[in-house]
Design an enzyme around this catalytic site. Structure first.
Site, mmCIF file in Angstrom:
data_model
loop_
_atom_site.group_PDB
_atom_site.id
_atom_site.type_symbol
_atom_site.label_atom_id
_atom_site.label_comp_id
_atom_site.label_asym_id
_atom_site.label_seq_id
_atom_site.Cartn_x
_atom_site.Cartn_y
_atom_site.Cartn_z
ATOM 1 N N THR A 39 28.068 32.796 -9.760
ATOM 2 C CA THR A 39 29.487 32.550 -10.034
ATOM 3 C C THR A 39 30.100 31.873 -8.807
ATOM 4 O O THR A 39 29.480 31.853 -7.734
ATOM 5 C CB THR A 39 30.268 33.869 -10.267
ATOM 6 O OG1 THR A 39 30.449 34.515 -9.002
ATOM 7 C CG2 THR A 39 29.561 34.803 -11.228
ATOM 8 N N PRO A 40 31.335 31.389 -8.923
ATOM 9 C CA PRO A 40 31.987 30.761 -7.771
ATOM 10 C C PRO A 40 32.189 31.710 -6.580
ATOM 11 O O PRO A 40 32.448 31.249 -5.472
ATOM 12 C CB PRO A 40 33.345 30.312 -8.349
ATOM 13 C CG PRO A 40 33.088 30.125 -9.802
ATOM 14 C CD PRO A 40 32.099 31.194 -10.172
ATOM 15 N N ASP A 96 48.507 39.544 -10.632
ATOM 16 C CA ASP A 96 47.695 39.942 -9.486
ATOM 17 C C ASP A 96 47.448 41.440 -9.652
ATOM 18 O O ASP A 96 48.392 42.244 -9.592
ATOM 19 C CB ASP A 96 48.485 39.640 -8.201
ATOM 20 C CG ASP A 96 47.764 40.086 -6.945
ATOM 21 O OD1 ASP A 96 46.862 40.943 -7.040
ATOM 22 O OD2 ASP A 96 48.123 39.593 -5.860
ATOM 23 N N VAL A 97 46.192 41.820 -9.871
ATOM 24 C CA VAL A 97 45.886 43.217 -10.217
ATOM 25 C C VAL A 97 46.230 44.202 -9.103
ATOM 26 O O VAL A 97 46.301 45.409 -9.336
ATOM 27 C CB VAL A 97 44.396 43.399 -10.602
ATOM 28 C CG1 VAL A 97 44.060 42.625 -11.875
ATOM 29 C CG2 VAL A 97 43.461 43.005 -9.452
ATOM 30 N N SER A 132 37.019 33.382 -14.725
ATOM 31 C CA SER A 132 35.858 32.808 -14.036
ATOM 32 C C SER A 132 34.686 33.777 -14.063
ATOM 33 O O SER A 132 34.865 34.989 -14.276
ATOM 34 C CB SER A 132 36.253 32.509 -12.577
ATOM 35 O OG SER A 132 35.144 32.050 -11.832
ATOM 36 N N GLY A 133 33.505 33.251 -13.876
ATOM 37 C CA GLY A 133 32.316 34.045 -13.595
ATOM 38 C C GLY A 133 32.043 35.172 -14.586
ATOM 39 O O GLY A 133 31.967 34.969 -15.799
ATOM 40 N N TYR A 188 33.730 44.822 1.972
ATOM 41 C CA TYR A 188 33.368 44.645 0.553
ATOM 42 C C TYR A 188 32.515 45.849 0.114
ATOM 43 O O TYR A 188 32.745 46.434 -0.952
ATOM 44 C CB TYR A 188 32.594 43.336 0.383
ATOM 45 C CG TYR A 188 32.182 43.017 -1.047
ATOM 46 C CD1 TYR A 188 33.113 42.552 -1.969
ATOM 47 C CD2 TYR A 188 30.864 43.170 -1.468
ATOM 48 C CE1 TYR A 188 32.739 42.249 -3.282
ATOM 49 C CE2 TYR A 188 30.477 42.862 -2.763
ATOM 50 C CZ TYR A 188 31.419 42.409 -3.666
ATOM 51 O OH TYR A 188 31.046 42.106 -4.958
ATOM 52 N N ASP A 206 44.442 37.313 -15.210
ATOM 53 C CA ASP A 206 43.951 36.680 -13.984
ATOM 54 C C ASP A 206 45.144 36.244 -13.133
ATOM 55 O O ASP A 206 46.225 35.950 -13.660
ATOM 56 C CB ASP A 206 43.082 35.452 -14.311
ATOM 57 C CG ASP A 206 42.052 35.170 -13.216
ATOM 58 O OD1 ASP A 206 40.860 35.473 -13.409
ATOM 59 O OD2 ASP A 206 42.453 34.642 -12.141
ATOM 60 N N ASN A 261 37.598 44.024 -13.539
ATOM 61 C CA ASN A 261 36.529 43.212 -12.953
ATOM 62 C C ASN A 261 36.979 42.312 -11.814
ATOM 63 O O ASN A 261 36.151 41.898 -11.003
ATOM 64 C CB ASN A 261 35.932 42.372 -14.110
ATOM 65 C CG ASN A 261 35.134 41.198 -13.640
ATOM 66 O OD1 ASN A 261 33.982 41.351 -13.235
ATOM 67 N ND2 ASN A 261 35.743 40.011 -13.664
HETATM 68 N N1 LIG Z 1 29.023 37.052 -8.025
HETATM 69 C C1 LIG Z 1 28.324 38.063 -7.540
HETATM 70 O O1 LIG Z 1 27.246 37.898 -6.952
HETATM 71 C C2 LIG Z 1 28.791 39.477 -7.735
HETATM 72 C C3 LIG Z 1 27.868 40.515 -7.515
HETATM 73 C C4 LIG Z 1 28.296 41.822 -7.681
HETATM 74 C C5 LIG Z 1 29.587 42.098 -8.053
HETATM 75 N N2 LIG Z 1 30.453 41.064 -8.251
HETATM 76 C C6 LIG Z 1 31.817 41.419 -8.638
HETATM 77 O O2 LIG Z 1 32.079 40.848 -9.896
HETATM 78 C C7 LIG Z 1 33.481 40.678 -10.056
HETATM 79 C C8 LIG Z 1 33.771 39.290 -10.571
HETATM 80 O O3 LIG Z 1 33.318 38.370 -9.626
HETATM 81 P P1 LIG Z 1 32.770 36.930 -9.982
HETATM 82 O O4 LIG Z 1 31.473 36.791 -9.286
HETATM 83 O O5 LIG Z 1 32.840 36.688 -11.437
HETATM 84 O O6 LIG Z 1 33.822 36.059 -9.160
HETATM 85 P P2 LIG Z 1 34.709 34.784 -9.544
HETATM 86 O O7 LIG Z 1 35.297 34.374 -8.262
HETATM 87 O O8 LIG Z 1 33.905 33.814 -10.343
HETATM 88 O O9 LIG Z 1 35.827 35.389 -10.500
HETATM 89 C C9 LIG Z 1 36.798 36.276 -10.032
HETATM 90 C C10 LIG Z 1 38.056 36.095 -10.849
HETATM 91 O O10 LIG Z 1 38.987 37.070 -10.404
HETATM 92 C C11 LIG Z 1 40.248 36.448 -10.257
HETATM 93 N N3 LIG Z 1 41.040 37.184 -9.272
HETATM 94 C C12 LIG Z 1 40.870 37.210 -7.925
HETATM 95 N N4 LIG Z 1 41.814 37.959 -7.362
HETATM 96 C C13 LIG Z 1 42.598 38.421 -8.367
HETATM 97 C C14 LIG Z 1 43.754 39.252 -8.416
HETATM 98 N N5 LIG Z 1 44.306 39.725 -7.297
HETATM 99 N N6 LIG Z 1 44.284 39.539 -9.620
HETATM 100 C C15 LIG Z 1 43.754 39.031 -10.754
HETATM 101 N N7 LIG Z 1 42.679 38.235 -10.754
HETATM 102 C C16 LIG Z 1 42.100 37.938 -9.586
HETATM 103 C C17 LIG Z 1 39.925 35.031 -9.796
HETATM 104 O O11 LIG Z 1 41.023 34.153 -10.024
HETATM 105 C C18 LIG Z 1 38.710 34.726 -10.649
HETATM 106 O O12 LIG Z 1 39.084 34.177 -11.891
HETATM 107 C C19 LIG Z 1 34.092 40.988 -8.688
HETATM 108 O O13 LIG Z 1 34.617 42.293 -8.693
HETATM 109 C C20 LIG Z 1 32.900 40.885 -7.751
HETATM 110 O O14 LIG Z 1 33.075 41.654 -6.591
HETATM 111 C C21 LIG Z 1 30.093 39.773 -8.123
#
Ligand SMILES: NC(=O)c1ccc[n+]([C@@H]2O[C@H](COP(=O)([O-])OP(=O)(O)OC[C@H]3O[C@@H](n4cnc5c(N)ncnc54)[C@H](O)[C@@H]3O)[C@@H](O)[C@H]2O)c1
Length: 266
Positions: free
Chosen positions: A187-188, A60-61, A18-19, A152, A39, A86
């Site tokens: 992203t979601p 699960d990481v 995702s994302g 966070y 994932d 990530n």
């Molecule tokens: N979206 C934002 O605004 C934003 C901003 C800064 C940083 N981030 C960071 O970017 C990274 C990705 O986030 P995103 O926005 O793409 O979110 P997202 O929710 O779209 O994607 C996250 C993915 O991680 C997977 N995931 C969650 N827990 C997991 C686990 N324990 N083991 C393996 N996979 C797992 C989920 O299933 C999902 O596919 C994260 O670390 C988030 O903190 C996001």
């Protein structure tokens, strides 16, 4: 960066379903890398692997005992050259007194343990090749305070500290490690009330593909120990940290504790 410039490289991406992880997996694949999509959502990871002709691992990481299966998948392709650590979650909890133990353990497990375990599991494959690149997804909340989710903020600062402290030793061995620090990305993860509030305020979100640009920048530019921020209207840029004060007693002036970075202040 021309397509094909990561030809023959093996890239492990966590949170690949995702994302940001999905956009990064697609970008690395388009540049020629073979992607191992990791994932906790195994079905979605499988779909990504199917789309990109790569591998998937449901894991699960936060669980250290599952990392050998990720490392094995990368090793079967020849060993990891790139690790994009990530996967991440938020607590959505502003009031620390309302934070449950489970919420706390979950975010620490995914956002911090996932980066440490991933680095520990995959760096040996890079060292065996004499080269490699680790990129961990932090956040702008790794550089500034985000009062809406203090834990966070804690985890994302932890990621920045970890990569900065890991970099010198890995650099001696040909491996880079950097953090990517995006502002708000479409992203979601940004859902419900937050998304509505941001939309109401007319605050634009960053495209996940722009974060993928920053990942590629980290993988290809050769620098290490940097926190590369991703902000609207900016190219990927290394954040410039300030210098906390050093000792100012005459007998300790300009001294740095043994083993600390020389760039510590005088
Ligand atoms: N979206 C934002 O605004 C934003 C901003 C800064 C940083 N981030 C960071 O970017 C990274 C990705 O986030 P995103 O926005 O793409 O979110 P997202 O929710 O779209 O994607 C996250 C993915 O991680 C997977 N995931 C969650 N827990 C997991 C686990 N324990 N083991 C393996 N996979 C797992 C989920 O299933 C999902 O596919 C994260 O670390 C988030 O903190 C996001």
């Amino acid at each position: 960066m021309p397509e094909g410039s990561l030809q023959g490289k093996v890239a492990v991406v966590t949170g690949a379903a995702s994302g940001i992880g999905l956009a990064t997996s697609r970008r690395l694949s388009a540049m020629g890398a073979q992607v191992v999509a990791v994932d906790v959502d195994g079905e979605a990871a499988k779909q990504v692997a199917g789309e990109l002709g790569g591998r998937s691992v449901e894991a699960d990481v936060s669980r250290s005992e599952l990392w050998p299966s990720v490392a094995d998948a990368a090793q079967e392709l020849g060993g990891a050259d790139i690790a994009v650590l990530n996967a991440g979650v938020t607590t959505g909890v502003e009031d620390i007194t309302a934070l449950s133990d489970d919420q706390y353990r979950r975010i620490m497990g995914v956002n911090v343990d996932g980066v440490v375990f991933g680095t520990r599991a995959l760096v040996p494959q890079m060292l065996a090749k004499g080269a490699g690149s680790v990129v961990a997804t932090s956040s702008l909340a790794g550089l500034i305070a985000f009062p809406g989710d203090p834990v966070y903020t804690l985890t994302k600062h932890a990621v920045v500290g970890f990569v900065r402290a890991m970099a010198p030793r890995l650099a001696e061995q040909g491996v880079t490690i950097n953090a990517v620090c995006p502002s708000l990305v479409d992203t979601p993860l940004i859902d419900g009330e937050i998304r509505d509030t941001l939309a109401g305020a007319g605050f634009p979100l960053i495209a996940p593909e722009a974060v993928a640009d920053a990942m590629v920048y980290c993988v290809t530019e050769g620098h290490s120990g940097e926190a590369v921020f991703v902000q609207l209207g900016w190219p990927p840029t290394a954040y410039r940290f300030g210098h906390p004060p050093g000792p100012r007693l005459p007998e300790a002036q300009g001294k740095v504790p043994p083993g600390w970075l020389a760039e510590q202040p005088s």
